[in-house]
Design an enzyme around this catalytic site. Structure first.
Site, short mmCIF file in Angstrom:
data_model
loop_
_atom_site.label_atom_id
_atom_site.label_comp_id
_atom_site.label_asym_id
_atom_site.label_seq_id
_atom_site.Cartn_x
_atom_site.Cartn_y
_atom_site.Cartn_z
N ASP A 95 0.77 -1.30 -0.27
CA ASP A 95 -0.06 -0.07 -0.15
C ASP A 95 0.87 1.41 -0.01
O ASP A 95 1.80 1.43 1.06
CB ASP A 95 -0.76 0.00 1.31
CG ASP A 95 -2.29 0.73 1.26
OD1 ASP A 95 -2.45 1.81 0.68
OD2 ASP A 95 -3.14 0.30 1.61
N ASP A 193 -2.89 4.65 -2.33
CA ASP A 193 -3.86 5.12 -1.54
C ASP A 193 -4.18 6.74 -1.98
O ASP A 193 -3.54 7.46 -2.43
CB ASP A 193 -3.05 5.53 -0.13
CG ASP A 193 -3.98 6.00 1.00
OD1 ASP A 193 -4.90 5.27 1.36
OD2 ASP A 193 -3.65 7.16 1.46
N GLU A 243 -6.79 3.87 -5.28
CA GLU A 243 -8.03 4.22 -4.53
C GLU A 243 -8.41 5.63 -4.96
O GLU A 243 -7.78 6.52 -4.80
CB GLU A 243 -7.68 4.44 -2.98
CG GLU A 243 -8.97 4.30 -2.22
CD GLU A 243 -8.69 5.07 -0.84
OE1 GLU A 243 -9.43 4.88 0.19
OE2 GLU A 243 -7.61 5.59 -0.65
N ASP A 318 -11.93 0.63 5.53
CA ASP A 318 -12.46 1.96 5.99
C ASP A 318 -13.90 1.76 6.04
O ASP A 318 -14.71 2.76 6.22
CB ASP A 318 -12.33 2.97 4.70
CG ASP A 318 -10.75 3.25 4.79
OD1 ASP A 318 -10.10 3.36 5.92
OD2 ASP A 318 -10.15 3.32 3.53
#
Ligand code: GLC
Length: 544
Positions: A95, A193, A243, A318
């Protein structure tokens, strides 16, 4: 590269498996559980950040991109994990939090000490008053004042997460080096991210209509920056997923389109906002299922027409647990968890499973603010109280919306702390672990786990699931999700009843059942009747 036959499993290491009794999950814990993951049948493991970090946002505040935080283990552990996963046919995805760094990062420390070279790594503005009226996604202003510099820096998230200045070529070079470093360690892919927020305009101005997001979401140079990053870091053949926060279809076509030189696929979140009242996450509303179906229809069809590729998912670290959110986490827990899995896994795209989803894990069930750990949840608890909610009302909202719903420890067995740790868990374990856990699921032939396993196998077996075209059926039905996949004369039909009410739909033709969450199927050749939360997958039988 084509990732249509792959399935990705997301691991939140902090809550997955503790191996050293400190109550925090770690890399050796992941190694211990690799056989379980191989049994499920997934291809890639996406690990959320385990890099050196003050953990203000559980690792999304990175202080050193190329070192393992000691609380998660060592570089040797990581190397062993890569090797052991590889032996079982699984690759690791890391990530990359490239929109911002922690204010503990060496670059920010130098900037704060007055070094102009490093100040240009971030977005600083001078002046007495707030440079713009932009709002942080975790609440409050998006700017923090540094008195010793007489300057403000931008933070779209927590004030300890300072946004990087991607307009500075040195920053871009630094980030490419991070990718090269991890590629050299045998990492097979990356999740980026909030990567559609990286490009801010040169001139920042007040937003008279909103919180500022329209100026930096899918910002002016985002596509160029991504192309440059992917090309120069040499990651074009790897699996990469961005994302994308509040993005648009047009931009996702470009981010994930064949031949654009950007990413292999993207996450968007529009389908996970259908229970936000007026778009506000902290204002509860029952899910609008008709809107959900419309969103899937639009995104799937337009991404297909434009040759883009979706990451398909319900859950991540999340999001609240989907069985609590869109299914029924009591009487129909298993059946609705399987139905929701079916909806996602047969869509056109690469499916992502979040740890515990394959067990039908539920929301956390927290009833006191002391049980919450998440910075966003704790901030918003205060914001809700300041706005006049009672503590009970604010806790009800958190119970539905907090990110901690996904972050309770993985439920491995019925033993102490669900087998997650023999120390004190950093966040409370959901009390239903005696009933809902991996050990029990592995023993039970028709468990949610085995259903996910069957969905993964079916994808591997049928090219039509991987590459087929999609079209949606019964558009006038708002509570039944039904679609058809077709490829070279092969056909798959998927029916998912989103509610506990029985439904009947006309269906003729020659089909056989391939999978479902009830043992049989109610179809007389003319009408198919779907029981509560029923899901059925049919394949066309050639009548030759
Ligand atoms: C992403 C992450 C989330 C994090 C935020 C800021 O949305 O998934 O966990 O808080 O970015 O890095």
């Amino acid at each position: 590269m084509d990732f249509s036959n792959k399935v990705v499993y997301e691991i939140y290491p902090k809550s997955f498996q503790d191996s050293n009794h400190d109550g925090v999950g770690d890399l050796r814990g992941v190694i211990q559980r690799l056989d379980y993951l191989a049994e499920l049948g997934v291809d890639y493991l996406w690990l959320t950040p385990f890099f050196v970090s003050p953990q203000r946002d559980n690792g999304y505040d990175v202080a050193d991109y190329c070192r393992v935080d000691p609380r998660f283990g060592t570089m040797a552990d990581l190397e062993e994990l890569v090797e052991q996963a590889g032996r079982r046919g699984m690759g690791l995805m890391l990530d990359m939090v490239f929109n911002h760094t922690s204010t503990q990062h060496r670059w920010f420390q130098k900037a704060r000490a007055g070094d102009p070279v490093y100040q240009d790594y971030y977005i600083f503005r001078s002046g007495e008053k707030l440079p713009t009226n932009w709002v942080s996604k975790f609440g409050g202003p998006a700017w923090k004042y540094v008195p010793e510099l007489g300057k403000w820096y931008l933070h779209l998230f927590d004030e300890t997460q300072a946004d990087l200045n991607w307009n500075n070529p040195r920053v871009r070079e630094e980030l490419k080096n991070v990718l090269r470093f991890w590629k050299g360690k045998g990492i097979q892919g990356f999740r980026f991210d909030v990567v559609n927020l990286i490009s801010k305009p040169d001139v920042l101005e007040d937003d008279q209509e909103g919180d500022g997001r329209r100026f930096y979401t899918d910002g002016p140079h985002v596509h160029e920056f991504l192309q440059e990053l992917v090309r120069d870091a040499g990651i074009g053949d790897m699996i990469t997923v961005g994302e994308m926060s509040s993005t648009s279809l047009e931009n996702c076509l470009q981010y994930s389109g064949a031949g654009t030189g950007e990413l292999s696929m993207c996450f968007n979140f529009h389908h996970l906002k259908v229970d936000y009242r007026d778009g506000d996450k902290w204002s509860l509303m029952p899910p609008d299922r008709a809107a959900l179906l419309r969103l899937f229809d639009t995104w799937q069809i337009k991404m297909q027409e434009g040759n883009g590729w979706n990451a398909v998912f319900w859950c991540n670290h999340d999001q609240p647990r989907v069985v609590s959110r869109l299914g029924d986490d009591s009487v129909y827990r298993e059946v609705s968890a399987k139905m929701l899995a079916t909806c996602i896994h047969l869509l056109r795209g690469t499916p992502y499973i979040y740890q515990g989803e394959e067990l039908g894990m539920t929301n956390a069930g927290f009833t006191s603010i002391d049980q919450y750990r998440d910075v966003e949840s704790r901030n918003y608890y205060q914001i809700l109280l300041d706005a006049g909610k009672t503590p009970a009302e604010a806790l009800d909202i958190l119970a539905a919306r907090s990110r901690d719903n996904a972050r309770t420890p993985m439920q491995w067995d019925a033993g102490e702390n669900a087998g997650f740790t023999d120390g004190e868990p950093w966040i409370p374990v959901q009390s239903n672990y005696r009933e809902i856990n991996a050990e029990a699921a592995l023993r039970q032939p028709d468990s949610v786990f085995h259903y996910y396993q069957a969905l993964i196998r079916l994808r591997k077996e049928l090219p039509v699931i991987q590459e087929g075209d999609i079209s949606f059926l019964y558009p006038d039905q708002s509570d039944v999700f039904a679609y058809r996949r077709t490829l070279d004369g092969e056909e798959v039909l998927v029916f998912c009843n989103l509610l506990s009410k029985e439904r009947s739909l006309p269906l003729t033709g020659c089909y056989e059942k391939r999978l479902g969450n009830y043992p049989d199927i109610q179809w007389d050749g003319q009408t198919v009747t779907l029981r509560p939360y029923e899901a059925v997958v049919l394949t066309a039988v050639s009548n030759l």
